[in-house]
Design an enzyme around this catalytic site. Structure first.
Site, PDB file in Angstrom:
ATOM      1  N   ARG A  77     -39.464 -17.548 -47.505  1.00 56.08           N
ATOM      2  CA  ARG A  77     -39.946 -18.372 -46.390  1.00 56.08           C
ATOM      3  C   ARG A  77     -40.952 -19.432 -46.838  1.00 56.08           C
ATOM      4  NH1 ARG A  77     -40.495 -14.193 -41.238  1.00 56.08           N
ATOM      5  NH2 ARG A  77     -38.262 -14.097 -40.828  1.00 56.08           N
TER       6      ARG A  77
ATOM      7  N   LYS B  71     -24.344  -2.063 -32.649  1.00 53.62           N
ATOM      8  CA  LYS B  71     -24.125  -2.001 -31.198  1.00 53.62           C
ATOM      9  C   LYS B  71     -23.493  -3.255 -30.596  1.00 53.62           C
ATOM     10  CE  LYS B  71     -27.818   1.267 -30.239  1.00 53.62           C
ATOM     11  NZ  LYS B  71     -29.070   1.507 -29.515  1.00 53.62           N
TER      12      LYS B  71
ATOM     13  N   GLY C 169     -30.942 -10.246 -39.572  1.00 57.33           N
ATOM     14  CA  GLY C 169     -31.639  -9.443 -40.573  1.00 57.33           C
ATOM     15  C   GLY C 169     -30.815  -8.743 -41.622  1.00 57.33           C
TER      16      GLY C 169
ATOM     17  N   GLY D 180     -34.243 -13.419 -34.958  1.00 54.55           N
ATOM     18  CA  GLY D 180     -34.225 -13.495 -33.497  1.00 54.55           C
ATOM     19  C   GLY D 180     -33.948 -14.895 -32.983  1.00 54.55           C
TER      20      GLY D 180
END
Length: 396
Positions: A35, A198, A354, A377
């Site tokens: 980053r 999921k 992620g 996100g």
């Protein structure tokens, strides 16, 4: 899109929001500087213009308290090393000390402010806190895609105090262009691979991307909810029982949009969730009782490979097996190989989320794909079609 390339920063102090929320070891040394490396082009552009840079970021979750372990002084050496010049540090982000340090900054110099989240006002999106931050610079640059989905003081509210001098940094611009390429301007055929555990966490993404894609590969734990909904026997594999009707609904919507869905046809199963468990390959619709699917089988890998090598734009979000266990990593590794090969053949490939990002870094595929997103996100919310507060603040 208003980027820093539209402005000359000569003799200007640029207040640059970055995302240096980096992983550290027990000695608080940075273990992954991705980053920090990612914002270097933005910093260099401003300095080359003859401007100075004031970096602001958060680190961890100090929840409004000053805690030494979350101080940015621990990452200062790494930031200096990556940016290739000494970075000054002030142990405050607002107030007299910060204002003096900013005022003393000369063209070509860089200042790092202390952790923004030492102040509760940051996460609350407090106007007063944002205004105090704004006093430190002549221009505001948002280069923190990883926090662009948060309406925090330093990511969104601060932009209100810079009407004509607010810009996207080069990292932020690249992130937005990569997502736009998948959702709007990508060359067809466009293939999306959604994995992970999921269905419930990917529903809005699926619904939003269906009009933009040609193929959807569904893998990982979420595949078993679809297989069971289609009448398959899945043993003790991961399943969301309450999402079975939804899985069928998604398959129906895909058909309406002429999107071809590819589910695994075979799977590597195990008697328990362990790398050392007994394992075998079976038809994914015929998993015996007491066994669970933990990876895509060889037939599935071949089928996915064919689809990917015939794609021109690829989005990958989520692994298709438990790659953390060596005996169940073959499916995700094969997928990585296929995407790398497709990229070599000229396809544009975007990897985000992620676990997918962790995989490409760990297994050496980061340089073999077109773009690896720095924001988990934020990228997911973009794919869901939501306008991110940090993006909206610059655009208005």
């Amino acid at each position: 899109m208003k980027t820093i390339n539209d402005f000359n920063f000569k003799d200007k102090k640029a207040l640059v929001r970055v995302d240096f929320n980096v992983p550290q070891d027990d000695q608080l040394k940075v273990t992954d500087n991705t980053r920090i490396v990612a914002v270097k082009p933005t910093v260099e552009k401003i300095l080359n213009d003859g401007g100075s840079v004031i970096l602001m970021t958060h680190l961890g979750r100090p929840k409004g308290e000053v805690k030494d372990e979350f101080s940015l002084k621990h990452i200062l050496n790494e930031v200096s090393s990556v940016l290739g010049r000494e970075v000054k540090f002030v142990e405050e982000s607002i107030g007299e000390k910060a204002e003096q340090a900013a005022a003393d900054l000369k063209p070509g110099e860089i200042l790092l402010l202390e952790n923004l989240r030492f102040h509760n006002e940051e996460e609350k999106g407090d106007e007063g806190f944002a205004e105090q931050l704004s006093k430190l610079g002549d221009a505001f640059v948002n280069d923190a895609f990883g926090t662009a989905h948060r309406a925090h003081a330093s990511t969104a509210v601060i932009a209100n105090y810079f009407t004509s001098t607010k810009f996207f940094g080069l990292l932020m611009a690249n992130e937005l262009k990569a997502i736009d390429k998948v959702l709007k301007s990508g060359e067809k055929p466009v293939t999306a691979i959604l994995g992970g555990s999921k269905v419930s966490t990917k529903i809005t993404i699926i619904e939003n991307i269906l009009p933009a894609i040609d193929n959807l590969i569904i893998g990982g734990g979420m595949a078993f909810t679809f297989i069971k909904a289609l009448g398959g026997k899945i043993g003790t594999s991961l399943v969301e029982e309450d999402k079975l009707p939804l899985a069928l609904e998604i398959l129906g919507k895909a058909k309406e949009h002429n999107v071809k869905i590819y589910l695994p046809s075979d799977t590597m199963i195990a008697e328990s969730f362990s790398n050392d468990a007994e394992r075998k390959e079976v038809d994914i619709y015929e998993i015996p009782e007491g066994w669970m699917g933990l990876d895509a089988g060889p037939k599935s890998r071949d089928q996915f490979n064919d689809v990917l090598l015939n794609s021109r734009t690829i989005l990958w979000n989520g692994p298709i097996g438990v790659f953390e266990m060596s005996n169940f990593s073959a499916g995700t590794v094969a997928l990585g190989e296929s995407i790398a090969e497709a990229t070599k053949l000229g396809a544009f490939s975007l990897v985000g989320g992620g676990d997918s990002v962790a995989f490409v870094k760990q297994f050496g595929y980061a340089d073999k794909v077109s773009y690896v997103s720095t924001g988990g996100g934020a990228m997911l919310e973009s794919l869901e079609g939501l306008e991110l507060p940090g993006v909206a603040a610059i655009n208005k």
